[in-house]
Structure formats: C-alpha cells, structure tokens
Motif scaffolding. Sequence first.
Motif, short mmCIF file in Angstrom:
data_model
loop_
_atom_site.label_atom_id
_atom_site.label_comp_id
_atom_site.label_asym_id
_atom_site.label_seq_id
_atom_site.Cartn_x
_atom_site.Cartn_y
_atom_site.Cartn_z
N ALA A 282 -14.83 -2.76 3.34
CA ALA A 282 -14.44 -4.06 3.87
C ALA A 282 -13.02 -4.08 4.43
CB ALA A 282 -14.63 -5.14 2.80
N PRO A 283 -11.99 -3.59 3.72
CA PRO A 283 -10.64 -3.61 4.29
C PRO A 283 -10.53 -2.80 5.58
CG PRO A 283 -10.54 -3.24 1.93
CD PRO A 283 -11.97 -3.10 2.32
N ASP A 284 -11.26 -1.70 5.67
CA ASP A 284 -11.19 -0.88 6.87
C ASP A 284 -11.82 -1.60 8.07
OD1 ASP A 284 -10.46 1.70 8.04
OD2 ASP A 284 -12.63 1.97 8.29
N VAL A 285 -12.90 -2.34 7.82
CA VAL A 285 -13.52 -3.12 8.90
C VAL A 285 -12.56 -4.20 9.38
CG1 VAL A 285 -15.40 -4.70 9.46
CG2 VAL A 285 -15.86 -2.64 8.11
N LEU A 286 -11.85 -4.85 8.45
CA LEU A 286 -10.87 -5.87 8.83
C LEU A 286 -9.75 -5.26 9.66
CD1 LEU A 286 -9.83 -8.78 8.66
CD2 LEU A 286 -8.74 -8.17 6.49
N ARG A 287 -9.33 -4.06 9.31
CA ARG A 287 -8.26 -3.40 10.08
C ARG A 287 -8.70 -3.15 11.52
NH1 ARG A 287 -7.58 1.66 11.47
NH2 ARG A 287 -9.34 2.33 10.17
N LYS A 288 -9.94 -2.70 11.70
CA LYS A 288 -10.46 -2.47 13.06
C LYS A 288 -10.58 -3.77 13.84
CE LYS A 288 -13.15 1.69 11.95
NZ LYS A 288 -14.52 2.28 11.93
N MET A 289 -11.02 -4.81 13.16
CA MET A 289 -11.19 -6.09 13.85
C MET A 289 -9.86 -6.72 14.24
SD MET A 289 -14.42 -6.82 14.27
CE MET A 289 -14.54 -5.08 14.70
N ALA A 290 -8.82 -6.47 13.42
CA ALA A 290 -7.50 -7.02 13.75
C ALA A 290 -6.96 -6.40 15.04
CB ALA A 290 -6.55 -6.78 12.58
N THR A 319 -5.17 -6.33 1.51
CA THR A 319 -5.50 -7.10 2.70
C THR A 319 -4.59 -8.29 2.97
OG1 THR A 319 -7.05 -8.42 1.39
CG2 THR A 319 -7.93 -6.47 2.52
N LYS A 320 -3.57 -8.54 2.12
CA LYS A 320 -2.74 -9.73 2.33
C LYS A 320 -1.96 -9.64 3.63
CE LYS A 320 0.52 -12.78 -0.02
NZ LYS A 320 1.30 -13.03 -1.25
N LEU A 321 -1.36 -8.48 3.92
CA LEU A 321 -0.61 -8.32 5.16
C LEU A 321 -1.53 -8.40 6.38
CD1 LEU A 321 1.86 -5.47 4.13
CD2 LEU A 321 2.33 -7.92 4.35
N LEU A 322 -2.70 -7.80 6.26
CA LEU A 322 -3.66 -7.91 7.36
C LEU A 322 -4.07 -9.36 7.60
CD1 LEU A 322 -6.09 -4.88 6.87
CD2 LEU A 322 -4.68 -5.36 8.86
N CYS A 323 -4.22 -10.08 6.50
CA CYS A 323 -4.59 -11.50 6.62
C CYS A 323 -3.50 -12.28 7.34
CB CYS A 323 -4.88 -12.07 5.24
SG CYS A 323 -5.43 -13.78 5.24
N GLN A 324 -2.25 -12.04 6.99
CA GLN A 324 -1.14 -12.72 7.66
C GLN A 324 -1.11 -12.38 9.15
OE1 GLN A 324 2.37 -11.59 5.49
NE2 GLN A 324 2.02 -13.07 3.83
N TYR A 325 -1.35 -11.09 9.47
CA TYR A 325 -1.33 -10.65 10.86
C TYR A 325 -2.44 -11.35 11.68
CZ TYR A 325 -1.77 -7.55 14.90
OH TYR A 325 -1.84 -7.05 16.17
#
Length: 859
Positions: A282-290, A319-325
């Motif tokens: 899940a975190p890796d998918v969020l990184r790609k989507m960002a 994922t907190k930093l990714l969420c902020q981004y």
Amino acid sequence: MLTRYARTQFINPNKTDSSKENKSFYEDSEKEEEEEEEREKKEPTYVMDTDHRLLLRQAKPLLNSRNSAVVMSVAQLYYHCAPKAEVGVVAKSLIRLLRSHKEVQYIVLSNIATMSIDRKGMFEPFLKSFYIRSSDPTHIKLLKLEILTNLATETNISTILRELQTYVTSNDKEFAAATIQAIGRCASNIAEITDTCLNGLVHLMSNRDESVVAESVVVIKKLLQMQRNKGSRVHPYSFAPSEHKDIIKHMAKMVDTITVPMARASILWLIGEYSERVPKIAPDVLRKMAKTFINEEDIVKLQIINLAAKLCITNPKQTKLLCQYVFNLAKYDQNYDIRDRCRFLRQMILPGEKPSALAKYAKKIFLATKPAPVLESKFKDREQFQLGTLSHILNTRATGYQELPDWPEVAPDSSVRNMELPSLFDEPSKPKVRDRKKVVKKEKSFYSDESSSVDETESSEDEDSDEESDDEAESDNEDVDESSDEKSSSEEESEEEDSDLDEKLAKFTGKKKEEVKVKRPVESDESLDEDSDDEDSSVEDSDESEEEVKPKYKPQPKKQPKTKEKEISKKKEDLLLDLDDAFGPNGALTSSTGTPGDMLTPSMAGSLSNMSISDKGMSATSSMNFVQPTQIVPKTYELLNKISGNGLCVSYKFTRTISVFSPKMVSIELVFTNNKDDAISAIKIGDKKLQPGMEIQDFPEIDSLGDGATTTAVFSINFNDTTQPAKFDLCTMDQKFNVSITAPVGELLQPHTMSEGEFTSQQGKLGGMNENSGMVKVPENKRDSTSICKCVHTVANVIQIPSQSTQLYQFAAQTVATNTLTLISIKKTDDSAKVTVNCEKMVIGSMLFKDLKSIFVKE
C-alpha cells in the motif's frame, strides 16, 4: 382503456398470493401450516368476477394477431390484470414477435426485461430464444443479455455462464463490458457460483483488451465488498477476506498498466480498504500515485486523497509525509471538489495546534464497514410505468402519462354494467317493407338537420297513426280500382285520418290546424326541400294521391328559393365582421405605415398573424408602434484575397434565408472571382477542422472558372450557436487554401413571431443573469423610428414586435441551432436609448448587446 377499466371495477386477483411471495421455500413446520390454515379460514375465498373472466377470455384469441401492437396490448392487459398463473400464456406470443424487425424487437424485449424480473418462470422455457446472434445490433444484444441475467437460477446458471464466456470475447467493447457486469450480477444473486465467477474475472484481468480488464476490476471490487459485508454479519470485527489477498496484490501490480480512470479508482479503493492485509504494498502504491497526481483524472485524484488519509491512520510512520505532499498538491487543484475534500481531510488527519472534535474519531469514520453495492437490473425501476407505454421505454414520465389506478379493496356494484337497450316501438311488431324503406331513407338523408329533426319527431309521435293511415291507404287504393263509390268513401276516411294527423302535428309545432293543413300539399310537391312519404311509396300510390289532392287544393307557386336566399344573406350579414378599419373601399388591405395594397413582408405577416381581427383589435393595431421593414444590404466579408489565393478571390455574405439542407444551418453565399490569366478548375471544399457539434454542407464542385469570370455558390454551416470559426480547406486542382468563417452573433438568429403580451411574459422570465441592458447615447441622425429599426436589423436577423408605446421598440428571434429565444427591446428617450437584450445563452446575449451598442454609437 380496458386495462384501466378492469383496475377500477374488479378486485386484485393476486391478492391472496401476495402473502406467499416472500415466504421461504423450506418453511414447512407444523406451526406455520396451522397459522396458514387459520388465515385461509378467516379470509374469504377469491372468486373472479364474470365480467373480469369475460375480458380475459375474449382478449386471449388476439394473441394470434399478426399485428405486433395488438399482441403487445393483450400482453400488458394480462400482466396488469390477470392472475399470475394465467400470465404465462402471453410468453409464446411475445417470443414470436422477436422474429420481426429490430424496431419491434426493441419494444418487445424492453417489456420482457421488465416482466422477467418478478416472473422468471414465464420465459424460462424459451431461454434459447434470447441467445445473442452475431448479426444483432448492440442495443438488441444488451436487452437480450439483460433478460438472460434476469432468468438465471441455480438450475440454468451453468448454461448461461457458458454462453456469457463466449460473449466476453466479442469485438463489440460495449457488449463485452456489459457481459462482465452480467457475470457479476449472476455471482451476487446466486451464492453458489460467487467463487467460480470471481476466479473467472481474475483470469480476464490478463486479457489483452483494456476495456475488458477495466470492467473486470470494477466488478471484482464490488464482489469483494459484498463478500466482506456478508462475512461481517457473522464476525463483525475479525472478518477480512484473507483468501483474496492474492487478488489484491495482483491488482496493485496492474496500476502502472491500466489507464481507464474507473478501474484505477477501484484498485486504489481496494488497497485503501484492505491496507492492513497488504501493509508493504500500500505505501508503495501511494508513492507512485503521488508522482502522477497532477496528471490523473478527477475520480482518480479523489481516491488518491482517500488512500493517503487511510494509510496515514493505519501506518503514519511511513505515509505521513506522503500524505502531506498529496494534500499540498490537492490544495491548489483546479477542481473545487478536490480542494474541498483536501481541506476537510486535513483537519481530521493532520490536525494542527487545535485539533477538531472529529479528529479522534477519524479511524472509526474512514475504516468503518461500507454498505455493499446493490447489483440489480436497470429495468427494476420501470415497473412503476405501464407496459407498452412511452414512459416505460424512456424510463421517465412522459407528458400526458397517467398511472394505472390501484385495485379497489371492495369491488363496485356489477349491476352498473348491465345495460338495457331502449325499446324503439311501444308495441313490439315486425315492421313492414315500406317502413323498412323509410328508415333506410332517413338515415341517408341529404337535407338539413332542422328538417330531418322535424320529420323524426313527427314520425316518432305519430307512428301508430302512420301505420293505420298506410294500411287504410292501401285498402283505399284497391277500392278505387274496383268502383268509384268505394273511392268516395275512402276519400272521406282518409280526410278524417288526415285531420287527426294535422291535429297531432299542430300540437307538436304549436301552430293552428289550418296553417298545418294548408302546408301539406306544398310539402308533397316540393320533395327537394323536405323529406316526404311520397318518395318511399310506389308510383301508383303517388299518382293516386295526386288525383286526390288536385280537386281539394290548388298548389301554390314555389317561393322557397327566394326565402332561402334571404335567409342566406341574413346569415351572412350576421357572420360578417366589420372590417372597414382594416380594408379600404376597394377591398385592399391598409397598413399603419404602408399604402393600400402593399405586399406583406414576412415580418409584417408574422406580426399581424398574432392580432385578432375585431373592432377593438383593429383600432388598437392602428395606434401600435410598428415600422415598415426596409431592405438591408448584407455585409460582404473577404474569405480569400487575390494575393493569398494566387489570383483566386473569394468573398462571402450571410443570406439570412432558411437553409435547404437543414433548419439548423446558416446559409452562406460565396462569390468566386478569377483574376488569373488562365482558368481555375475543380474548386471544392476539402478537409474540415470543426469544433464539436459543428458541421458543413459542401457546395457542388465548380468544374471550371474562366479568366476574369465570376460565379457564386451557396453552402451551409451549423455553427451550433457558437462564434467559434469553422475552419476548412478550399481546394482547386493544383492548390489548397486554409480558410475559416466566423459568424457574427446576429447571423446565428432567425426571426420568431409572438404577441406583445407573450414578449413581455418571456422577457420577465429571462431576467437576472440572462439580461444585458444599458443606456446608449444615440446620434441625432439615428433617433427616428426608421433609423433605430434599421440599426437593429443590420446587426441581427430579428423581427419587430408591434408595441403600444411609441417610444418602445421590441424585436424577437431564436437561435438557429437550438431555438433559444432572444429578445431585444429599445426604449427611446430624448437623446439616448436603453438597450436590453434577454437570452438564455449568456454569451450570445452579451455579444449581441455589445454589437447593438457599437452600431448606435457609431456616427
């Protein structure tokens, strides 16, 4: 009509079956059987009304009709009014109609799709009739697929699934996607095949067709959600589809390859919902989507924000930093829905110094169990409409549609349907041959209603006397042939009978007996004016009656034609209107501004057509503010000059006439001039680069244009009510020129007639943002009525609406493409005028207002 009548006069034949519909098949305990027996004892046994049975029995043979509309009408009658056990008789007839044209097939299949939702047993024996053929059009394929899905049961699901597997490989992408949805519906309705269908859909995810893969992902997401909800009823806290973990992993790997927005959004929703089962993916998918957030579609962006919020709750360390981004990117997005979603989630997921009251409940809010989607037929909500109606086909209430009335709780009195025919004669006796001839003669009467009504009343009141007089007249005729003595006696008898008849007729007409008696010989002579008994009698009877009448009365001369002429002239005097105000002494039409006998222009004819011709109306129109339209010279625009066209010069102008190709097109006249030393050949329109909704109708190809010659051609353009340019190539034999035509906003209109009251009413409705108004200082040379109207007609193709006020000028038109009403009003003051433009299309209204202001200000 009979369907509605049956619904109001009879009780529901399926009322006793309604309680048994929702009962389970296996509920057969002794207690329930006893309750059912008690219920049956309390409820009265249903007995169908004899008229209800008669209606169904007489309508049943019509199912064999060759007219598809008749068969469809009988089918809807049985569906809405017959007992459920008898509705099945219409199935075979409806299947027969599927051999007809595709238009008939569409209507019949739409009705079968609605009927098959609740009554599967009707069409289950004809399952193979709904198999799709390769020659069927797409809309027929979709309807048959809908019916196959409705008819799916535990017994025939294997046959239907084998059929659906072949449909998935169809070249028709829309049909293949609908087939995958049908497989999902079958899996949700029949629990025994859910796993089988799920495995089959997973295999489809490796298909080469992207649309098939995308639809499979969407259906898998719905099935997983439904299975989770079913499991949560047993284990509300501990259940999770761990057995489907591999499916979610496989779908997560496909994020990079799938481009369909709905499929990408479904994968992100699944990963966010089951993030605890795939904590590393899940975190890796969020990184790609960002990385690709700014290039995604809006529906995908919303799911990326939701995924970031859920992962920030379950795995904040990674994922907190990714969420902020992601939230910072969404903060400045163009779509306000995404900005609002980001602002809302930031306060709950990433609270600041003063966290909101909902922040501590974020996990319960976002990770709560969602309700499962309902996979049901699209025809489920069409049951509210009557079968065979336009509203049922469109799935929306059409104008004039009336709902079927509900069944009455208690049947009305059936005696109101028992009608007795009124007796035509006081004494039932067989009419004679002569009487029959009279009846036929009166039915075919060619004379006025007034005379025929009098004859009918006379015959109805004096039937007995007529019969006696006819019998005695026959006997008199026989006596005349035998001896002259008997003839005198018969004359006396006939005189007495005639006197009795005259007395009765005098009572009916309210006249004296002498007046009625004097008119009798005239009636016998003037057979063209009134119906008489002499027409129906034999030739001998008529001759004898004349012999009897001549010694008694001297026939009067015919004066009735003159009286008829007087009556006709009198009626004409009563019906004629006083048109002295509208017509001159010679019968020529006079107008307020033109001379008598002037030809009506289209604008004049349109304005006068809305006025009532009466004394008050004509006096009012004489004082109305209306200006006779003047000839407007159309403006010429340059399309191609002789330098850029290498000697070919092209100009164009708008003709303001209705296009012969389509009423939605603007007619344009092209003028071609050859300035070269040699001829130009094969002049035509080439490639077109048009905006969506625009179209061009080409002009016929010009074979040759000689040196110094000029020719014209007319073609049409549908601008779709926009001022965007229509770009196309103007081609010759050797060259190609890129040109474009932009229509002034006034040329996108066509005149529309209406009355002054309707103009005021429509102007009141088009207020607010649909209105553009302002004051304009008018030069002295444009302050008269003719100049004001000429300015308006120069700018726009409108028609003047007559006004009661001499300072108010009103004009109306419609847009050519969409018939949107456009109103212009100019209220003149001393040295200025208030210009008001009302139009639902705000762009057209504002541009037209600017053009009007500029032409008035221009010296």
